[in-house]
Structures are given as structure tokens and as C-alpha cells.
Design an enzyme around this catalytic site. Structure first.
Site, PDB file in Angstrom:
ATOM      1  N   ARG A  13       0.854  -1.206   0.000  1.00 29.31           N
ATOM      2  CA  ARG A  13       0.000   0.000   0.000  1.00 29.31           C
ATOM      3  C   ARG A  13       0.882   1.245   0.000  1.00 29.31           C
ATOM      4  O   ARG A  13       2.089   1.165   0.200  1.00 29.31           O
ATOM      5  CB  ARG A  13      -0.853   0.053   1.284  1.00 29.31           C
ATOM      6  CG  ARG A  13      -1.809  -1.067   1.458  1.00 29.31           C
ATOM      7  CD  ARG A  13      -2.578  -0.947   2.773  1.00 29.31           C
ATOM      8  NE  ARG A  13      -1.788  -1.343   3.932  1.00 29.31           N
ATOM      9  CZ  ARG A  13      -1.542  -0.535   4.966  1.00 29.31           C
ATOM     10  NH1 ARG A  13      -2.010   0.696   4.995  1.00 29.31           N
ATOM     11  NH2 ARG A  13      -0.827  -0.971   5.984  1.00 29.31           N
ATOM     12  N   ASP A  61       7.305 -10.088   7.755  1.00 29.33           N
ATOM     13  CA  ASP A  61       7.163  -9.031   8.759  1.00 29.33           C
ATOM     14  C   ASP A  61       8.572  -8.480   9.015  1.00 29.33           C
ATOM     15  O   ASP A  61       9.433  -9.169   9.566  1.00 29.33           O
ATOM     16  CB  ASP A  61       6.567  -9.649  10.031  1.00 29.33           C
ATOM     17  CG  ASP A  61       6.435  -8.641  11.167  1.00 29.33           C
ATOM     18  OD1 ASP A  61       7.021  -7.535  11.062  1.00 29.33           O
ATOM     19  OD2 ASP A  61       5.757  -8.961  12.165  1.00 29.33           O
ATOM     20  N   ASN A  88      11.333   1.122   3.199  1.00 30.62           N
ATOM     21  CA  ASN A  88      10.105   1.916   3.284  1.00 30.62           C
ATOM     22  C   ASN A  88       9.170   1.495   4.416  1.00 30.62           C
ATOM     23  O   ASN A  88       8.533   2.358   5.028  1.00 30.62           O
ATOM     24  CB  ASN A  88       9.353   1.807   1.947  1.00 30.62           C
ATOM     25  CG  ASN A  88       7.929   2.313   2.052  1.00 30.62           C
ATOM     26  OD1 ASN A  88       7.693   3.510   2.118  1.00 30.62           O
ATOM     27  ND2 ASN A  88       6.964   1.391   2.115  1.00 30.62           N
ATOM     28  N   SER A 140      11.144  10.720   7.925  1.00 28.73           N
ATOM     29  CA  SER A 140       9.934  11.548   8.087  1.00 28.73           C
ATOM     30  C   SER A 140      10.364  12.930   8.557  1.00 28.73           C
ATOM     31  O   SER A 140      11.413  13.063   9.224  1.00 28.73           O
ATOM     32  CB  SER A 140       9.023  10.929   9.151  1.00 28.73           C
ATOM     33  OG  SER A 140       8.056  11.874   9.570  1.00 28.73           O
ATOM     34  N   TYR A 153       7.886   7.371  17.411  1.00 29.62           N
ATOM     35  CA  TYR A 153       7.936   7.424  15.936  1.00 29.62           C
ATOM     36  C   TYR A 153       9.002   8.421  15.498  1.00 29.62           C
ATOM     37  O   TYR A 153       9.854   8.107  14.654  1.00 29.62           O
ATOM     38  CB  TYR A 153       6.564   7.830  15.385  1.00 29.62           C
ATOM     39  CG  TYR A 153       6.521   7.951  13.879  1.00 29.62           C
ATOM     40  CD1 TYR A 153       6.436   6.814  13.067  1.00 29.62           C
ATOM     41  CD2 TYR A 153       6.561   9.200  13.249  1.00 29.62           C
ATOM     42  CE1 TYR A 153       6.398   6.923  11.676  1.00 29.62           C
ATOM     43  CE2 TYR A 153       6.519   9.311  11.857  1.00 29.62           C
ATOM     44  CZ  TYR A 153       6.438   8.172  11.086  1.00 29.62           C
ATOM     45  OH  TYR A 153       6.405   8.286   9.710  1.00 29.62           O
ATOM     46  N   LYS A 157      12.524   7.675  13.432  1.00 26.83           N
ATOM     47  CA  LYS A 157      12.811   8.298  12.135  1.00 26.83           C
ATOM     48  C   LYS A 157      14.085   9.140  12.209  1.00 26.83           C
ATOM     49  O   LYS A 157      14.763   9.329  11.193  1.00 26.83           O
ATOM     50  CB  LYS A 157      11.612   9.136  11.676  1.00 26.83           C
ATOM     51  CG  LYS A 157      10.388   8.290  11.330  1.00 26.83           C
ATOM     52  CD  LYS A 157      10.702   7.327  10.195  1.00 26.83           C
ATOM     53  CE  LYS A 157       9.498   6.527   9.729  1.00 26.83           C
ATOM     54  NZ  LYS A 157       9.775   5.652   8.594  1.00 26.83           N
TER      55      LYS A 157
HETATM   56  P1  NAP Z   1       0.892   2.904   4.807  1.00 32.50           P
HETATM   57  O1  NAP Z   1       0.017   3.408   3.728  1.00 32.50           O
HETATM   58  O2  NAP Z   1       0.336   2.616   6.151  1.00 32.50           O
HETATM   59  O3  NAP Z   1       1.649   1.600   4.236  1.00 32.50           O
HETATM   60  C1  NAP Z   1       2.584   0.957   5.034  1.00 32.50           C
HETATM   61  C2  NAP Z   1       3.189  -0.181   4.250  1.00 32.50           C
HETATM   62  O4  NAP Z   1       4.209  -0.779   5.068  1.00 32.50           O
HETATM   63  C3  NAP Z   1       2.179  -1.246   3.913  1.00 32.50           C
HETATM   64  O5  NAP Z   1       2.470  -1.793   2.643  1.00 32.50           O
HETATM   65  C4  NAP Z   1       2.406  -2.288   5.020  1.00 32.50           C
HETATM   66  O6  NAP Z   1       2.138  -3.613   4.623  1.00 32.50           O
HETATM   67  C5  NAP Z   1       3.884  -2.154   5.227  1.00 32.50           C
HETATM   68  N1  NAP Z   1       4.281  -2.611   6.563  1.00 32.50           N
HETATM   69  C6  NAP Z   1       3.951  -2.088   7.757  1.00 32.50           C
HETATM   70  N2  NAP Z   1       4.458  -2.821   8.753  1.00 32.50           N
HETATM   71  C7  NAP Z   1       5.137  -3.838   8.156  1.00 32.50           C
HETATM   72  C8  NAP Z   1       5.867  -4.941   8.656  1.00 32.50           C
HETATM   73  N3  NAP Z   1       6.014  -5.167   9.976  1.00 32.50           N
HETATM   74  N4  NAP Z   1       6.418  -5.792   7.765  1.00 32.50           N
HETATM   75  C9  NAP Z   1       6.278  -5.594   6.423  1.00 32.50           C
HETATM   76  N5  NAP Z   1       5.591  -4.579   5.905  1.00 32.50           N
HETATM   77  C10 NAP Z   1       5.021  -3.698   6.759  1.00 32.50           C
HETATM   78  O7  NAP Z   1       2.092   3.925   5.087  1.00 32.50           O
HETATM   79  P2  NAP Z   1       2.849   4.945   4.123  1.00 32.50           P
HETATM   80  O8  NAP Z   1       2.297   6.281   4.392  1.00 32.50           O
HETATM   81  O9  NAP Z   1       2.920   4.416   2.750  1.00 32.50           O
HETATM   82  O10 NAP Z   1       4.286   4.878   4.819  1.00 32.50           O
HETATM   83  C11 NAP Z   1       5.432   4.365   4.162  1.00 32.50           C
HETATM   84  C12 NAP Z   1       6.658   4.951   4.852  1.00 32.50           C
HETATM   85  O11 NAP Z   1       6.619   6.371   4.756  1.00 32.50           O
HETATM   86  C13 NAP Z   1       6.729   4.634   6.353  1.00 32.50           C
HETATM   87  O12 NAP Z   1       8.063   4.369   6.713  1.00 32.50           O
HETATM   88  C14 NAP Z   1       6.252   5.927   6.999  1.00 32.50           C
HETATM   89  O13 NAP Z   1       6.762   6.089   8.294  1.00 32.50           O
HETATM   90  C15 NAP Z   1       6.812   6.946   6.031  1.00 32.50           C
HETATM   91  N6  NAP Z   1       6.144   8.255   6.115  1.00 32.50           N
HETATM   92  C16 NAP Z   1       4.825   8.396   5.788  1.00 32.50           C
HETATM   93  C17 NAP Z   1       4.249   9.659   5.902  1.00 32.50           C
HETATM   94  C18 NAP Z   1       2.804   9.901   5.555  1.00 32.50           C
HETATM   95  O14 NAP Z   1       2.318  11.025   5.813  1.00 32.50           O
HETATM   96  N7  NAP Z   1       2.074   8.960   4.999  1.00 32.50           N
HETATM   97  C19 NAP Z   1       5.002  10.744   6.327  1.00 32.50           C
HETATM   98  C20 NAP Z   1       6.340  10.549   6.644  1.00 32.50           C
HETATM   99  C21 NAP Z   1       6.916   9.297   6.532  1.00 32.50           C
HETATM  100  P3  NAP Z   1       0.807  -4.446   5.075  1.00 32.50           P
HETATM  101  O15 NAP Z   1      -0.371  -3.581   4.764  1.00 32.50           O
HETATM  102  O16 NAP Z   1       0.880  -5.660   4.205  1.00 32.50           O
HETATM  103  O17 NAP Z   1       0.946  -4.760   6.520  1.00 32.50           O
END
Ligand code: NAP
Length: 244
Positions: A13, A61, A88, A140, A153, A157
Site C-alpha cells: 500500500r 514481517d 520503506n 519523516s 515514531y 525516524k
Molecule cells: P501505509 O500506507 O500505512 O503503508 C505501510 C506499508 O508498510 C504497507 O504496505 C504495510 O504492509 C507495510 N508494513 C507495515 N508494517 C510492516 C511490517 N512489519 N512488515 C512488512 N511490511 C510492513 O504507510 P505509508 O504512508 O505508505 O508509509 C510508508 C513509509 O513512509 C513509512 O516508513 C512511513 O513512516 C513513512 N512516512 C509516511 C508519511 C505519511 O504522511 N504517509 C510521512 C512521513 C513518513 P501491510 O499492509 O501488508 O501490513
């Protein structure tokens, strides 16, 4: 032209899935893992194949070192060389710091930081064999500024930033670049519980008066993976519309 492979953690995702799509559209073979979203992972696998690239995916995981290790070893067996690693996979935890316990600490740090240590170490060994590689860590803006009710968190980061800078110094001479992306507010499931008012406030706090998309982050990752970025290493680049 030589085939290239990107390995992405957590790509079922959000930002990871968008990176997988964009890299595949640009001719990269893709190895990705997911944890819980089996259906989305299957759909992504089928979509990526339509871009005429090779794809390997596995449930792993990332907080469990042995599962991550299996995924990476299987990916290396499949593709021989990993050209680009995108660390990621990540999770958020919104909680008052004084209410956080050891379990919360392990949950956040094992997923957001230990996974990057484990994956970087294993993939670096492969990159060293070929004296080439690009590592892109997803940090982040909270790792730079700190966020209230997100202390663990933010700290995880910030640790990613330290790791990025140190590895860039250690492996630069082996033609391996290591950079981090610090996204701001990106519209993914991670923010699905943010209220409309809070999302609007984030939007208004950006210089561009808009929220980010997974594509905004994926485009920078693609650039950092390219030869155009070969003189960029040890950098933390914000994709936040000017939020901070
Ligand atoms: P997201 O939509 O919640 O997607 C998270 C992804 O990581 C999913 O594919 C999930 O897989 C996978 N994941 C989570 N825990 C896992 C685990 N233990 N093992 C394997 N896969 C795992 O989040 P996102 O927004 O795309 O975030 C991606 C990265 O960007 C993260 O590191 C987050 O901290 C960073 N980030 C996001 C934002 C934001 O505003 N969205 C801002 C700053 C940084 P499953 O669904 O299969 O569990």
C-alpha cells in the site's frame, strides 16, 4: 541495457506500492514484501507484471529479522543483483510519551529502524560484490522536527537519519550512495485517522497549500536511484510542500 532491480520493503500500500509501480514502469524488476495486506500485494504483483518486468514478492514481517532475511535472500537468489534498496516499511504510533511502554518501543523501533539495519546490512553485502548500489531510506519530517504524541515514531525516524549519514560515509568509496527521504503529510492509510480539520490545518501549513501524494515521494526515489543522482549521498531530502 542491463536489467536493474529494486527491492522495496512494505509495498502492498501507500508510498511503497507507488514506488513499486513507478520503478516497474521505468523498467526495473521489483522485489517487494508485505505483512498483512495479502490481497493488495497479489493485485500489485499482477499489475507490475503488466509492465513487462520480473517481480518477486513474499510475506515478511520486517520487524522479525529472520523473516526479513528470508525475503532478502530469496530476492537475491531470484535477481542476483539488487541495484536499489528502498527501506520503506513503517508504522506510526500516536500516544502520549508518558503512556508508552516497552512493547510500544519494540513495536516501533523493530519495524521502523531495526528493519532498516537488517535489510541494509544484507543488501549492502550484495551491493559490495558489484561495487554499485543506491540505498533510499524513508524517514519523516518528524525525525527532523519531532512531533507531539509521536515521540517514539519521531525518534525512530531520527535514528534512520543517523544511519543514512553514517552508511553514506562508510560505503561511498564503494560506489554506494545512501540517502533518506523525509516526507511531510502524504495521503496514505497512515493518516486515515487524522480528522478533516487536522488534515486541513496541515494543508494550510504547507507553502504550496496542498497535501502530498505517494507519487510525490516515489518520483524523488526514482531520481535518487538514477545515475542523474550519482553525486548525491548522505542527504535527507524533504518532500513536504514546504511544511517545515
Ligand atoms: P501505509 O500506507 O500505512 O503503508 C505501510 C506499508 O508498510 C504497507 O504496505 C504495510 O504492509 C507495510 N508494513 C507495515 N508494517 C510492516 C511490517 N512489519 N512488515 C512488512 N511490511 C510492513 O504507510 P505509508 O504512508 O505508505 O508509509 C510508508 C513509509 O513512509 C513509512 O516508513 C512511513 O513512516 C513513512 N512516512 C509516511 C508519511 C505519511 O504522511 N504517509 C510521512 C512521513 C513518513 P501491510 O499492509 O501488508 O501490513
Amino acid at each position: 541495457m542491463k536489467e536493474k532491480t529494486v527491492l522495496i520493503t512494505g509495498a502492498s500500500r501507500g508510498i511503497g506500492a507507488e514506488c513499486a509501480r513507478l520503478f516497474a514502469k521505468n523498467g526495473y524488476n521489483v522485489a517487494f514484501c508485505y505483512n498483512k495486506s495479502i490481497k493488495l500485494a497479489e493485485e500489485l504483483y499482477n499489475e507490475l507484471l503488466t509492465y513487462s518486468v520480473k517481480v518477486y514478492y513474499e510475506r515478511a514481517d520486517v520487524s522479525k529479522a529472520h523473516e526479513l532475511k528470508n525475503f532478502i535472500e530469496n530476492s537475491i537468489k531470484t535477481f542476483k543483483q539488487i541495484d536499489v534498496l528502498i527501506n520503506n516499511a513503517g508504522i506510526d504510533l500516536q500516544k502520549l510519551f508518558i503512556d508508552c511502554n516497552e512493547e510500544d518501543y519494540n513495536y516501533i523501533f523493530d519495524t521502523n529502524f531495526k528493519s532498516m539495519v537488517v535489510a541494509s546490512k544484507l543488501v549492502l553485502k550484495n551491493m559490495l560484490d558489484f561495487k554499485a548500489g543506491k540505498i533510499i531510506n524513508i524517514s519523516s519530517i518528524w525525525g527532523l522536527t519531532g512531533g507531539a504524541c509521536e515521540a517514539l515514531y519521531s525518534a525512530s525516524k531520527a535514528a534512520v537519519i543517523g544511519l543514512t549519514k553514517a552508511l553514506s560515509k562508510e560505503y561511498g568509496r564503494m560506489n554506494i550512495t545512501v540517502n533518506a527521504i523525509a516526507p511531510g503529510y502524504i495521503q496514505t492509510d497512515m493518516n486515515k485517522n487524522v480528522s478533516k480539520n487536522d488534515a486541513e490545518a496541515f494543508k494550510e501549513s504547507t507553502s504550496l497549500n496542498k497535501l502530498g501524494t505517494p507519487q510525490d515521494v516515489a518520483e524523488l526515489a526514482l531520481f535518487l536511484a538514477s545515475e542523474k543522482a550519482s553525486y548525491i549521498t548522505g542527504q535527507i531530502i524533504n518532500v513536504d510542500g514546504g511544511l517545515i
